[in-house]
Design an enzyme around this catalytic site. Structure first.
Site, PDB file in Angstrom:
ATOM      1  N   GLY A 249       4.234   7.151   2.005  1.00 44.65           N
ATOM      2  CA  GLY A 249       2.947   8.233   2.124  1.00 44.65           C
ATOM      3  C   GLY A 249       2.915   9.090   1.053  1.00 44.65           C
ATOM      4  O   GLY A 249       2.241  10.229   0.854  1.00 44.65           O
ATOM      5  N   PRO A 292       7.751   3.368   0.603  1.00 39.87           N
ATOM      6  CA  PRO A 292       6.969   3.363  -0.538  1.00 39.87           C
ATOM      7  C   PRO A 292       6.185   2.314  -1.173  1.00 39.87           C
ATOM      8  O   PRO A 292       6.362   1.747  -1.166  1.00 39.87           O
ATOM      9  CB  PRO A 292       8.083   4.493  -1.751  1.00 39.87           C
ATOM     10  CG  PRO A 292       8.821   3.355  -1.215  1.00 39.87           C
ATOM     11  CD  PRO A 292       9.082   2.917   0.448  1.00 39.87           C
ATOM     12  N   CYS A 362     -23.535  -6.771  -7.520  1.00 39.82           N
ATOM     13  CA  CYS A 362     -25.073  -6.236  -6.804  1.00 39.82           C
ATOM     14  C   CYS A 362     -24.728  -5.041  -5.811  1.00 39.82           C
ATOM     15  O   CYS A 362     -25.544  -6.118  -4.593  1.00 39.82           O
ATOM     16  CB  CYS A 362     -25.387  -7.616  -6.518  1.00 39.82           C
ATOM     17  SG  CYS A 362     -25.484  -8.601  -8.013  1.00 39.82           S
ATOM     18  N   TYR A 391      -2.984  -0.781  -4.192  1.00 39.82           N
ATOM     19  CA  TYR A 391      -4.276  -0.981  -3.168  1.00 39.82           C
ATOM     20  C   TYR A 391      -5.281  -1.943  -4.630  1.00 39.82           C
ATOM     21  O   TYR A 391      -6.636  -0.807  -4.149  1.00 39.82           O
ATOM     22  CB  TYR A 391      -4.009   0.576  -3.097  1.00 39.82           C
ATOM     23  CG  TYR A 391      -3.372   0.253  -2.133  1.00 39.82           C
ATOM     24  CD1 TYR A 391      -2.430  -0.256  -0.871  1.00 39.82           C
ATOM     25  CD2 TYR A 391      -2.189   1.767  -2.138  1.00 39.82           C
ATOM     26  CE1 TYR A 391      -1.426   0.042   0.185  1.00 39.82           C
ATOM     27  CE2 TYR A 391      -1.321   2.373  -0.699  1.00 39.82           C
ATOM     28  CZ  TYR A 391      -1.149   1.173  -0.415  1.00 39.82           C
ATOM     29  OH  TYR A 391       0.037   1.026   0.510  1.00 39.82           O
TER      30      TYR A 391
END
Ligand code: LLP
Length: 432
Positions: A249, A292, A362, A391
């Site tokens: 976090g 982490p 698109c 991520y």
């Protein structure tokens, strides 16, 4: 101007990462490309290890949360740096094992692990299973009994601590699909259930209160709440759980003004809270685990794109279209996530223009940034998006059958591909 130590500007005015010119990287590897600085990844791993040594007597370990970016090379780096690993799927586990990651240092998470995934974990000798729900306790007991295995188990707890972060990535409150609630007695019932099994041994508790958190206070509070539960379990069951896993976090800089917490402050506060609580409750100091994800590869990565066209809509906005977008970085679309963007060839100049950067997919929402100041851009320029190491690749998708880009690692002034880019043939490879 920059978000990470591995970034700089050279005498040509070009953005560099790990000392390598980003225009050379774009020319050599093509765009889009995700580039990561190995020294920065390792430094981020060491920041955790050295802080645990300094503030917690080394009685703990950082587990790299591989969901942030999973591939063999980062597993090898985490292994070499002495970290453990958090995996949440058969795929992440397979990747870790394929990289020879020591299974005893792997923690297997997930809110709905399949029987096959649990069997795979026990077969591989995974060290710890973090159980999420009552059915999973039964399921794991069954899978373990069939193999004569005796897995060590941590309970995932919802401590009810709210961290100030984007709503979609909060997981600590009671209304969450992850873990056992404390207030309702569910967590205690789970401890009893594990204690009654033949094969599972209850060694710890875990929580994850959210992601991209800048405050230390919610982590302290989570530690306090969890230790209260450890004491209660000790009273009721005579079992003193020895592992305290506070999840991941810690936030990173996406924008130059983002105030990521310092590790010193984080560890000083959390360690003091644990010591005070343990003394008050008569508990041994637990083995401390942190998970982490973002803060390991996040600041070490950037994405390079080539600008295709610049479309000015008078009195509305100017769209700059690049050769990637939501496929390699769905985070703007999902969370409205903000990034720092630069013209990599003019990185030393002021950001004077206001652009909306659109991808090539698109979908009108396929944007990387809106109304953002960047140096002037023209077709053919290389655009850099900073802090994309976490991520981005792990959440990449193949909408429009656009191949995923390669990931390149920079080290000692050179670069190497660590994940190959997909080809057009790959787009139809699984088609029957
Ligand atoms: N441990 C557990 C159990 C987790 O669920 C997570 C992240 C971590 C550790 C690592 O947390 P970190 O240090 O990275 O904050 N896709 C979102 C982030 C989702 C985080 C999910 N869990 C994003 O792109 O921002």
């Amino acid at each position: 101007m920059f978000t990470s130590d591995c970034l700089n500007v050279n005498d040509k005015g070009h953005l560099t990462i790990g000392g390598v010119d980003t225009l050379d990287l774009a020319a050599r590897h093509g765009t889009p490309v995700l580039v990561m600085d190995e020294a920065q990844v390792r430094e981020n791993c060491r920041a955790y290890t050295s802080s645990i040594a300094q503030y917690y007597g080394g009685h703990g370990m950082a587990l790299y949360a591989s969901k942030a970016f999973s591939c063999k090379e980062i597993c090898r780096i985490a292994k070499e740096e002495g970290l453990g690993l958090d995996v949440v799927s058969g795929g992440e586990l397979y990747t870790a094992l394929a990289a020879d990651f020591p299974p005893q240092r792997i923690y297997f998470h997930g809110n709905n692990k399949s029987p096959a995934e649990l069997a795979m974990a026990l077969e591989a000798g995974v060290g710890y299973i973090v159980v999420d729900n009552m059915q999973e306790i039964e399921l794991l007991e069954d899978v373990a009994a069939k193999r004569g295995a005796t897995p060590q188990v941590l309970l995932r707890i919802k401590p009810g601590v709210e961290a100030h972060t984007h709503e979609f990535i909060r997981t600590g409150q009671i209304d969450s699909k992850f873990g056992f609630a404390l207030e309702t007695g569910e967590a205690m019932a789970a401890a009893h259930a594990v204690a009654q099994t033949q094969h599972l041994s209850l060694v710890g508790i875990h929580c994850h209160i959210g992601s991209q958190i800048f405050d230390v206070a919610p982590f302290e509070l989570a530690a306090e709440v969890l230790l209260g539960f450890v004491a209660k379990v000790k009273d009721e069951l005579g079992i003193e759980m020895s592992q305290l896993n506070l999840g991941g976090g810690i936030g990173i800089k996406y924008l130059p003004d983002d105030n990521a917490p310092s590790y010193t402050v984080y560890f000083e506060h959390v360690a003091r809270m644990i010591e005070t609580q343990c003394a008050a409750l008569g508990l041994q100091k637990p083995y401390l685990l942190l998970e982490p994800g973002r803060s390991i590869p996040g600041p070490a990565g950037i994405t390079l794109y080539t600008v295709g066209n610049v479309k000015e809509i008078p009195d509305v906005r100017t769209y700059v279209a690049v050769d990637g977008g939501m496929g390699d970085n769905p985070r703007y679309m999902m969370y409205g996530a903000k990034y720092t963007l630069l013209n990599a060839g003019k990185a030393g100049e002021d950001a004077t223009e206001t652009y909306t950067v659109a991808g090539r997919y698109c979908e009108s929402g396929d944007l990387l940034a809106e109304h953002t100041k960047i140096q002037p851009l023209q077709p053919g320029d290389v655009l850099a998006v900073l802090s994309t190491g976490a991520y981005n690749y792990s959440m990449a998708l193949n909408y429009n059958r656009v191949p995923k880009p390669p990931v390149v690692m920079v080290r000692d002034g050179d670069s190497r591909v660590i994940v190959r880019g997909e080809s057009l043939e790959d787009m139809a490879r699984l088609d029957v």
